[in-house]
Structures are given as structure tokens and as C-alpha cells.
Design a protein around this motif. Structure first.
Motif, PDB file in Angstrom:
ATOM      1  N   LEU B  62      32.044  27.416 -18.784  1.00  0.00           N
ATOM      2  CA  LEU B  62      32.286  28.012 -20.110  1.00  0.00           C
ATOM      3  C   LEU B  62      31.605  29.368 -20.229  1.00  0.00           C
ATOM      4  CD1 LEU B  62      31.936  24.826 -22.351  1.00  0.00           C
ATOM      5  CD2 LEU B  62      34.028  26.125 -21.908  1.00  0.00           C
ATOM      6  N   MET B 729      35.897  30.133 -29.571  1.00  0.00           N
ATOM      7  CA  MET B 729      36.103  28.751 -29.148  1.00  0.00           C
ATOM      8  C   MET B 729      35.288  28.429 -27.908  1.00  0.00           C
ATOM      9  SD  MET B 729      40.183  28.441 -29.863  1.00  0.00           S
ATOM     10  CE  MET B 729      40.364  26.938 -28.943  1.00  0.00           C
ATOM     11  N   ILE B 730      35.160  29.385 -26.990  1.00  0.00           N
ATOM     12  CA  ILE B 730      34.396  29.141 -25.772  1.00  0.00           C
ATOM     13  C   ILE B 730      32.920  28.943 -26.123  1.00  0.00           C
ATOM     14  CG2 ILE B 730      33.592  30.175 -23.615  1.00  0.00           C
ATOM     15  CD1 ILE B 730      36.353  31.549 -23.435  1.00  0.00           C
ATOM     16  N   LYS B 731      32.413  29.850 -26.963  1.00  0.00           N
ATOM     17  CA  LYS B 731      30.995  29.769 -27.316  1.00  0.00           C
ATOM     18  C   LYS B 731      30.706  28.532 -28.119  1.00  0.00           C
ATOM     19  CE  LYS B 731      27.150  31.522 -26.457  1.00  0.00           C
ATOM     20  NZ  LYS B 731      26.698  31.505 -25.070  1.00  0.00           N
ATOM     21  N   ALA B 732      31.600  28.206 -29.040  1.00  0.00           N
ATOM     22  CA  ALA B 732      31.392  27.018 -29.861  1.00  0.00           C
ATOM     23  C   ALA B 732      31.436  25.774 -28.997  1.00  0.00           C
ATOM     24  CB  ALA B 732      32.469  26.954 -30.951  1.00  0.00           C
ATOM     25  N   GLY B 733      32.305  25.770 -28.047  1.00  0.00           N
ATOM     26  CA  GLY B 733      32.405  24.617 -27.160  1.00  0.00           C
ATOM     27  C   GLY B 733      31.143  24.443 -26.345  1.00  0.00           C
ATOM     28  N   GLU B 734      30.579  25.546 -25.864  1.00  0.00           N
ATOM     29  CA  GLU B 734      29.349  25.471 -25.095  1.00  0.00           C
ATOM     30  C   GLU B 734      28.203  24.951 -25.940  1.00  0.00           C
ATOM     31  OE1 GLU B 734      27.970  29.246 -23.718  1.00  0.00           O
ATOM     32  OE2 GLU B 734      26.056  28.390 -23.073  1.00  0.00           O
ATOM     33  N   LEU B 736      28.355  23.062 -28.608  1.00  0.00           N
ATOM     34  CA  LEU B 736      28.533  21.651 -28.923  1.00  0.00           C
ATOM     35  C   LEU B 736      28.126  20.775 -27.733  1.00  0.00           C
ATOM     36  CD1 LEU B 736      31.892  21.755 -30.905  1.00  0.00           C
ATOM     37  CD2 LEU B 736      29.664  21.056 -31.805  1.00  0.00           C
ATOM     38  N   LEU B 737      28.486  21.195 -26.555  1.00  0.00           N
ATOM     39  CA  LEU B 737      28.145  20.413 -25.382  1.00  0.00           C
ATOM     40  C   LEU B 737      26.639  20.381 -25.175  1.00  0.00           C
ATOM     41  CD1 LEU B 737      30.901  21.418 -22.791  1.00  0.00           C
ATOM     42  CD2 LEU B 737      30.631  19.229 -23.952  1.00  0.00           C
TER      43      LEU B 737
END
Lengths: 266, 744
Positions: B62, B729-734, B736-737
Motif C-alpha cells: 500500500l 483510499m490507499i492511505k485510509a486502507g493502510e 485501518l490495517l
């Protein structure tokens, strides 16, 4: 009836039921029903000599030579010798052996050239006559030979008129192609039976004069070659007899070959 | 939505090229990427105690993706688009004004086409273009506007018309050509040459299809085909083609003047397409016969004028000569001659080898004919129209005679029919001679016996069923039934492989399987046939004497072979697809069929009303002995032509022909919209085919044309909302993970 003899009777009856149709088929030659043996076998040549096995009239029943039927006269040497001559003197691809068929046989139509001997003793019934008429009108050719004298002629006519009641029998003209298609048969002599070698006489009964007669179709083609008061078949049969005159043998071959090639060209 | 996310339409992206406006050196970009990747990897390594390798890898992907997207944005991506420069380009509007454009339901096709073009010309995108207007029918005519345009064109020639537009309009930069037409070309359609020439201009041709492709209420007789010349007493099978868009019973009638010659019921069984029917027409008497074929499918037919076609047939008293060379007396020879005896128009001369050194001649006209055997001289052999070779080996002839047989077919245009036999075809060594080139099969070597005296059943193939020469009955069903009832033939011969141009007309069902029985092919100016049996005579002997199947077979086969053989002097008259003129072609050859030189050829054209014209024919530089010209009849009707060859002022030869000519009828045929032709034209030129109900994209097509004077437009896409959305979306996904895995 005991059980054993009853079983034997049943077995014999069963064999007859199985065997009779086979015998009948063999004698009649069979009808064209598609892929039967006659359609899958390879024919031995373009021309197969067919001898007509006719029913005999009342004179024929009293006749016959050595237990043979009248139609078997000269058989098999006549056709055997004749076929060898055909193969040597023409380009016709002839089968080495002949066949025998009845006038009412459906197989007749597979052989556009047929030969009948001693026709003074033949009898053609209605079916024979109808079949032969159809055969000749479609393009078949009949050579008749070896019948002599007044009453044999009458017997021949009696049956021939059943075939063609409305067609005249005429002398074959000198310029007919049948006399010239291969050999020019301008000089013709009476061809006798082998009895000539004993008697020195070329005629039989009151058949003093040879006649080459014929029946023609509507387009002037010879359908039936009638060799009256001569014995061409005997000349073929005795081609290998030293006593039988060579010139008569040669003429007999020429006639036969001319009739054959005429039939194959007209 | 696409345009919202990506700033521009999908069409813009499709027409554009992706380029990068950043002028950073490549080394700097590579260094930046390397530093970013290294930084991410170090960061992940330092956090290895907090998560497993898989989780770290997921986070690393990500992070790298986001960094890649940032680098991409820094490179300043742009869409580069070619578009027409305003005010400097021309667009040609072409409207089809042929007679077929008069058809239509609510107004004519022409008015619909003019309406579309008018709408387009009012569009903002075309306001800065110079518009040229053309009317198109058999040629293109420039006009100031379409206000006076009417559907009066007698023919439609789309290819030549578009070419002339491109030639005429290119005086100024031509951005595109818009053609509004029903595509109903009546001048032969678009040839490959036409397409190549049009495409070479490099100008896109956009086509608008007007009219209906399916017209259920119209039945049309598209074609009538039958021999131009027949013998008296012949029954010819005319093939009629009927175009229809519905299932309906119909009836074809054939008239000779007011005389009704034939009526044939035809079932048009499919919903759409062209149905073919055969109509037998008996032509008992000699002379030129103008036959009119008409199809009747009810009074509700939209256009009655396309329901009939006329054609001329010459019923000529002509005797044909056939030579039959046979190597052995056999039954096929006998019955073939008997079958042909009744045909007074065919003189069948035969040369039969009866013994090794003796030949028997039949059917000769004089004692001298064939006296020396098989012809050795060209003019002697070429006097025949067809040659039959039976069961005879090739070695019976000299090499020069065999070569002559080949020339007989290739140069004289005669027909060769070879029959099976013990010494025929491959068995006769013909496969190793010059004649082998002529035959439709590759014969096996003579060392292999291919002839079998075994019976076989003849079967009609679909190709054979289309030919008159193999018809025993009028209808296809009855014809097939008659063929199936024929007795077996007496023998067959294996012929070898078929050549590419060969047509198998009959097959034989044998004990070794199905094999070709009657095969044909054209060769040079003539035709060659192989009949792989010498035993059709069984049809005659095995069927009642009244049955004429055998006779009909041979007469029709032989007639077909001679009918195709040209005469040494010939004249043909044909019309082009647009029916605007008549093409006259005369051919003069001597008795040996060699082209005749040193002659002048003129033709006298006579109309049925007696008026005459004389035209000169010019020699064809490519084909010796051929003379041609175009003749433009000034009226419809029957025209008779007589071509006269003269040498030093003296006539040496005369040939005649005739034609029925009708003007102004072409546009009533083929009235359905031909989208295929219009699509073909567009695709070949880089244009687009559009239908009347889908013209929204047409202005864009013009704006972004690749032809004419264009300019490049650069439009950035880095600021597209989709880019920022993806980054988020990429940053938010990172994030959250990392929270979920407690690595934060």
C-alpha cells in the motif's frame, strides 16, 4: 409316429424350408435388390457370353443329346473357343467363361448379348416372351443358331412371334453393318455341323439353303440375328478338330465376332 | 460519472495519447523511486517486531502504491489530442439523390438525409468549418445547398462519386466527408480498387445509413440466369433469384411477348434473404426470344417495378460436332451412341478401335472424315466442339496429338470428357501426359489398377443439383427422387485427388466408400469433365424401355459440353450493373482458332424499331483477336448487333448478338439499405458508420478528425478527482490495517 421319427421329420422339414429359397434364388439369378452378391462381385469382363436356357417344346422333350438339353448343344466348348477368338481378334475384353440364363431371368438385362442354339426346339411362354421383348427393345441383342428345315422354322416362329408379333423377320441385307462391321462377309457359305465331316453334306433335314435373317427395331438396328440352316456353334465347338474345314471355322468366328461387335456399336 | 472522475469523456481518452509534461531527467525519477522504495523497506524492517512478514508486506504494498501514484502525479500526465484548427478546414457533405432515395415511410429518405446534414451544419462544432455540398448518384455534383435537391438520379455509383468528391474538395484542407445514403449501389458496388484509391486520400469518410434494411412488403426479382444461346426444342432451366423479407408463397411466370411459357410456384420459406428457384422453359422454335420473368406475391407488394426482369435468349439452329475416341468395343459406347442418335443437333462422330490395327468409324459426314485416325492437325480437331475419350491408353496417340488435346481445351475452348475404363483415365497413363493438366483430378499412375467392374450407386451432389444438365425433373425434390431410383452403374474408377477448381457433380456409393463420379472444372477457355464410370448403360438396360433417363442424361451432358464451346467468331453484348451502356466484345479467330490480326471491326446496332447506329470496335491490347467498344443506347428495348470484320475493305467474318436493354430501372431494384457497403467505406478510410437514430457522436467525429489542418491540445489529468480519491483510499486502507494489527 414315435418321438424319434417325429423329430427327424421336423428336422427334414426345417432343412427344406431353409434350402428351397436358396435353390430357387440360385436358379433364377435373383432380382436386383441392392447390395447382394451380384452387386459386390467383380464382373470378369466387359462381355460375358450368355447362353439361353429355354424350355423345350414337344419335339425337344423327345430330343436331346446324351441326356443334355437342346439348349446345351455344343456347350461349353463352343463359347470357350469363341471367347478365345474374341480375345485374340478384337479389343473386346471378354470373360473367359460363359453364363447360362433363362429367358425370364431378370439378370438377362445385365448382358446385352445372348445366344440361343437349337431354337427349333424352344418354347417361350408368356413371361419368357415378355421379358425377351423388353430386353431386345431396351438394346439387347439375340443371336439364334443351329436350326434347320421347315418344321424347325415353324417351331422357332411360333415362339418368336410371341416376342414380336408385329415385327417382320427379313433377310439381312448385303450392305447391313452386321456383315461389315469388322469383317466383310460378302462371300458366305453354309456352315454345317460336324456331321459334315462324315457325310460330306452341309445341310440338315430340308434346310438346303442357308438364310441370314433378322428382326430390326424402329431405328433400323438389328436386334435378332437368325442363322437358319447352319450351325455356327458347332464350328466354334470343333475349331480344334483337324477334320472340320478351316474356312468354315473361320467364317463362323467372323460371323460371331461381327454380331458381337455390331451389338456393341449399334 | 466517468467525466466527473477523470475530467474528460471516455471518447476524449480514446482519441488522445498519454504524455508526460515534466522535464525531470530520467535519472532523477529513478533516484526518487529508489529512495522511496528504500525508505519504505527500512521502515518496515524496523517494525518487524510488531507484525508478521505477511502483514508487513501488505502494508508495504500500500505504501509503495501511494508513492508510485505521487511520482506519477509529479511527472505531470497530460492527454494530447489532435483536433481541427478552427476556421481552416473543410468538410464535404454528400447526399445521395438517386431514385431509390425517394422511398420512405414518413417522408423520403432524401428529406431525412438532408435534415440530418442540416442539423449537423448548425452544430457549434461545425460552425468553424467550411462546408461543401455535393449531390451523388452516378457521379458527384457540387451544389451550393440541398434546397433544390431531388431524387432523380438513374443510378448510384458510390465509389466513383466519393472519389470525385475527394479529388474536387481537396483544393482546401479536407477534414472529413459525410455521406448520407441508403447504400443501394447499382454500379457494381465497391471494388477493392475503389476502396484502396479512396483510402489513399487519407480523409475519413463517415457514412450515415438512411432507409430500412428490411422491407417485408417488397419482393424483388434480383437475377435471372439462363444460357444466352440454346438449341431449338430445348428445355432450359432458368435460375431465378428472389429477394424477400418475409415468408410467403409466390409464383414465377415466364412470358415470351404475350405468350405464357411457364408458371412455377415458389415457396419463399425464410424470413429474410434471397431464395433461388429453377423454372423450366421450353423453347421450341428458332429465333431471338425476349423472355420476361416475373414474380407475383400479392397486390401488397411495395414496388412492382422490381418484380420482373427481361432477358434475351437466342434459339439457334446450330449443329454441334463431337468426336468420341474409344479404345475398345463396349456397352457404354453402344448405349451412348444410341442415346445421342435422337439428337439431331449433335453430330457424334466416333473412332472406335475394334482390333489392334483396325478402327471403326461411325457418325461421319464423309468417307474422308477421320480416315487417318485421330486428328493430328489443329484445324481438324478444333472443328469439333467437344471431345470424348473413352477406355483408350494415352500411348495410342502421338505426343503432339496429346498436346493438341490440351490446346483444344485451353485455346479452342472446347470441352473434354474422359470416361472410365480398363484402359482409361489413370490406367491409360493419362496422368503422365499434358492432358493431366486439363483434368479436374490428379490421376493415379498407370501402375495402379483403379478400374473396378463392380456396381455403384450414383448420387447427385448439391452442386450437381443446381445444373440443368443433371435434371430429370423440374423440382429439386422430384429430381433427387429420380436420381435415387436409378439402378447401379456397372463399374467405377478411382480418379485421384480433386484439384482446387474441381466441382463434384455426382458421387458414387461403392464398396470402398463414396467416390467422385462426375467431376468438372474450367480450364483455359474450355472445360474438362471426368465421368468415373463406363457403366451408365445399366440405366438403359435395367429400366423399362419407356424410361428415358439414360438418354436424357447423355443428351443433357453432351449438350452442356458443346454449348460452352465458343465459336471461332463471336460477339457478346452485355450491360454494366448500372445499365447505362452496352459493352460489345467481338472475338475473331481462324479455323485453327488462332487470333485474327490485321482486320478492322465495326458493329451495326439496330433497335427493334429499325433505327441503326454504326460503331467501331477497338483491338484489345491484352488479348489478341478481341475487339471491344462501349455503346450507349438512346432508348430501351431490344437491340441487335452485327460485328463485321474487314480486311482491306473486304468483309471476312460476321458475328451477331442481341440484348434487351432497359434504362432507368436499376434504382427500383435493391431498394433496401445496404449498411454493409457503407460500413466498408467508412472502415477503410478511418471513418465511422452511423445510423439515423445514433448521430450524437457525429460532431465529435468532426472535431477530432485526423485529416485536414489540426492542432495539438494538452490537457492535464493529474488533478482528476479520481487521483485524489485513489490516494485517499490507499492511505485510509493502510491506516485501518495498521490499527487493526496494532502496529500503530
Amino acid at each position: 409316429m414315435t418321438k424319434t421319427s417325429g423329430n427327424m421329420t421336423a428336422i427334414i422339414g426345417l432343412l427344406m424350408i431353409i434350402g428351397l429359397p436358396s435353390i430357387a434364388t440360385a436358379q433364377s439369378g435373383g432380382r436386383e435388390t441392392g447390395r447382394d452378391e451380384s452387386t459386390t462381385r467383380e464382373a470378369p469382363g466387359e462381355f460375358e457370353f450368355v447362353r439361353l436356357a429355354y424350355s423345350v417344346n414337344q419335339y425337344g422333350r423327345r430330343g436331346g443329346w446324351g441326356g443334355r438339353q437342346m439348349w446345351q448343344t455344343d456347350y461349353p466348348d463352343a463359347e470357350h473357343h469363341f471367347l478365345r477368338g474374341v480375345g485374340r481378334l478384337t479389343r473386346v475384353e471378354a470373360a473367359p467363361r460363359g453364363r447360362i440364363l433363362t429367358p425370364s431371368s431378370d439378370e438377362l438385362f445385365d448382358y446385352p448379348w445372348i445366344y440361343a442354339v437349337e431354337v427349333g426346339y424352344w418354347h417361350l411362354g408368356d413371361r419368357d416372351a415378355q421379358n425377351l421383348r423388353e430386353y431386345l427393345l431396351r438394346g439387347g441383342f439375340l443371336m439364334v443358331d443351329d436350326f434347320h428345315g421347315t418344321w424347325e422354322w415353324a417351331a422357332f416362329i411360333a415362339s418368336m412371334e410371341r416376342v414380336f408379333p408385329d415385327r417382320p423377320i427379313v433377310d439381312i441385307p448385303e450392305d447391313d453393318e452386321a456383315f461389315h462391321v469388322i469383317y466383310d462377309l460378302d462371300h458366305r457359305i453354309q456352315i454345317p455341323s460336324r456331321m459334315y465331316t462324315y457325310s460330306g453334306v452341309t445341310y440338315e433335314k430340308d434346310g438346303y439353303t442357308p438364310h441370314w435373317r433378322g428382326i430390326y427395331d424402329d431405328d433400323g438396328r438389328l436386334m435378332v440375328a437368325i442363322n437358319f440352316n447352319m450351325d455356327i456353334g458347332d464350328a466354334w465347338e470343333h475349331a480344334d478338330w483337324p477334320d472340320y474345314p478351316e474356312n468354315m471355322t473361320a467364317l463362323a468366328y467372323r460371323f460371331g465376332i461381327n454380331y458381337l461387335v455390331y451389338a456393341m456399336t449399334h | 460519472m466517468f467525466e466527473f472522475l477523470f475530467n474528460y469523456s471516455s471518447e476524449d481518452y480514446a482519441r488522445s495519447e498519454l504524455v508526460y509534461a515534466s522535464d525531470w531527467p530520467i535519472a532523477v525519477v529513478v533516484a526518487l523511486v529508489a529512495i522511496s522504495v528504500a525508505g519504505v523497506l527500512v521502515s518496515l524492517f524496523r517494525r518487524r517486531a510488531y507484525a508478521g512478514w505477511l502483514r508487513l508486506a501488505a502494508i508495504g504494498v500500500l505504501q509503495l502504491t501511494m508513492l508510485a501514484l505521487v511520482v506519477w502525479v509529479l511527472l505531470q500526465p497530460n492527454l494530447r489530442t489532435e483536433r481541427l484548427r478552427a476556421g481552416e478546414n473543410t468538410v464535404a457533405f454528400v447526399v445521395d439523390n438517386s431514385a431509390s432515395m425517394a422511398y420512405g415511410e414518413n417522408g423520403s429518405r432524401l428529406s431525412a438525409a438532408i435534415g440530418v446534414l442540416s442539423t449537423l451544419s448548425d452544430d457549434d462544432n461545425t460552425s468553424q468549418l467550411t462546408l461543401r455540398h455535393y449531390e451523388m448518384s452516378n457521379s458527384a455534383l457540387p451544389v451550393l445547398s440541398f434546397a433544390e435537391t431531388s431524387p432523380t438520379g438513374a443510378t448510384t455509383a458510390i465509389g466513383p462519386s466519393v472519389k470525385s468528391v475527394l479529388l474536387e474538395a481537396r483544393v482546401s484542407p479536407l477534414a472529413a466527408v459525410i455521406v448520407a445514403s441508403d447504400g443501394a449501389d447499382t454500379a457494381g458496388g465497391l471494388s477493392a480498387t475503389d476502396i484502396a484509391e479512396i483510402a489513399a486520400f487519407g480523409v475519413p469518410v463517415h457514412t450515415i445509413g438512411v432507409g430500412r434494411a428490411v422491407i417485408a412488403e417488397d419482393i424483388e426479382m434480383t437475377e435471372v440466369s439462363l444460357p444466352a444461346k440454346v438449341l431449338p426444342g430445348s428445355t432450359v432451366a432458368a435460375r431465378v433469384s428472389i429477394r424477400h423479407d418475409r415468408q410467403t408463397p409466390a409464383q414465377v411466370k415466364v412470358y415470351d411477348g404475350d405468350d405464357l411459357l411457364a408458371v412455377q410456384d415458389v415457396a419463399l420459406n425464410t424470413d429474410a434473404g434471397v431464395s433461388t428457384a429453377w423454372v423450366d422453359v421450353e423453347l421450341p422454335t428458332a429465333g431471338h426470344r425476349q423472355l420476361r420473368f416475373s414474380v407475383d406475391a400479392g397486390d401488397d407488394d411495395l414496388e412492382q417495378r422490381n418484380n420482373s426482369r427481361s432477358t434475351l435468349v437466342e434459339v439457334a439452329n446450330q449443329s454441334y460436332k463431337v468426336l468420341y475416341y474409344e479404345g475398345e468395343p463396349r456397352w457404354e459406347y453402344k448405349f451412348l451412341r444410341r442415346a445421342m442418335d435422337q439428337d439431331d443437333d449433335i453430330q457424334l462422330a466416333s473412332l472406335l478401335r475394334v482390333s489392334q490395327n483396325k478402327f471403326y468409324r461411325q457418325g461421319i459426314e464423309s468417307p474422308q472424315q477421320l480416315e487417318a485416325g485421330f486428328p493430328s492437325a489443329r484445324d481438324e480437331l478444333f472443328a469439333y466442339d467437344a471431345l470424348i475419350i473413352g477406355s483408350v491408353e494415352a500411348a495410342s496417340l502421338e505426343p503432339a496429338q496429346i498436346e493438341l488435346i490440351k490446346e483444344f481445351v485451353s485455346e479452342r475452348g472446347g470441352s473434354l470428357l474422359m470416361l472410365a475404363g480398363p484402359s482409361g483415365l489413370g490406367n491409360g497413363g493419362w496422368g503422365q501426359t499434358a492432358v493431366a493438366d486439363v483434368l479436374p483430378v490428379s490421376l493415379p499412375p498407370s501402375t495402379r489398377d483403379t478400374f473396378f467392374r463392380k456396381r455403384a450407386l450414383a448420387e447427385l451432389t448439391p452442386q450437381g443439383g443446381d445444373l440443368q444438365m443433371l435434371r430429370f425433373a423440374e423440382s429439386d425434390t422430384d429430381n433427387l427422387k429420380r436420381w435415387s431410383e436409378l439402378p447401379e452403374v456397372a463399374d467405377y474408377q478411382v480418379t485421384g485427388n480433386l484439384k482446387p477448381a474441381a466441382a463434384t457433380l455426382l458421387t458414387a456409393q461403392t464398396d470402398i466408400g463414396r467416390i467422385p463420379l462426375l467431376i468438372s472444372q474450367p480450364y483455359g477457355r474450355g472445360h474438362a469433365y471426368v465421368l468415373a464410370s463406363g457403366g451408365t448403360w445399366r440405366w438403359q438396360m435395367s429400366m423399362p424401355v419407356e424410361d428415358q433417363s439414360h438418354e436424357v442424361f447423355w443428351r443433357q451432358l453432351i449438350r452442356a459440353t458443346v454449348a460452352s464451346a465458343p465459336e471461332h467468331v463471336s460477339l457478346s453484348a452485355s450491360t454494366d450493373a448500372g445499365e447505362s451502356n452496352v459493352h460489345l466484345r467481338a472475338e475473331f479467330r481462324d479455323e485453327a482458332f488462332r487470333p485474327v490480326d490485321g482486320i478492322g471491326v465495326s458493329a451495326v446496332a439496330t433497335h427493334a424499331d429499325g433505327s441503326t447506329w454504326t460503331v467501331q470496335l477497338q483491338p484489345d491490347t491484352n488479348e489478341p483477336g478481341v475487339y471491344e467498344t462501349e455503346f450507349v443506347p438512346d432508348e430501351s428495348g431490344t437491340w441487335y448487333f452485327e460485328a463485321i470484320a474487314e480486311r482491306e475493305g473486304e468483309p471476312v467474318d460476321v458475328s451477331r448478338a442481341s440484348i434487351h436493354f432497359e434504362t432507368g430501372q436499376a434504382e427500383h431494384f435493391n431498394i433496401r439499405r445496404n449498411s454493409t457497403l457503407l460500413q466498408q467505406l467508412s472502415e477503410a478510410t478511418g471513418g465511422q458508420y452511423l445510423e439515423m437514430n445514433a448521430l450524437d457522436g457525429l460532431p465529435d467525429l468532426l472535431r477530432y478528425s485526423s485529416s485536414g489542418i489540426t492542432e495539438q491540445e494538452y490537457r492535464p489529468i493529474w488533478d482528476a478527482p479520481a487521483v485524489f480519491l485513489l490516494l485517499f483510499m490507499i492511505k485510509a486502507g493502510e491506516w485501518l490495517l495498521r490499527r487493526r494489527w496494532s502496529t500503530i
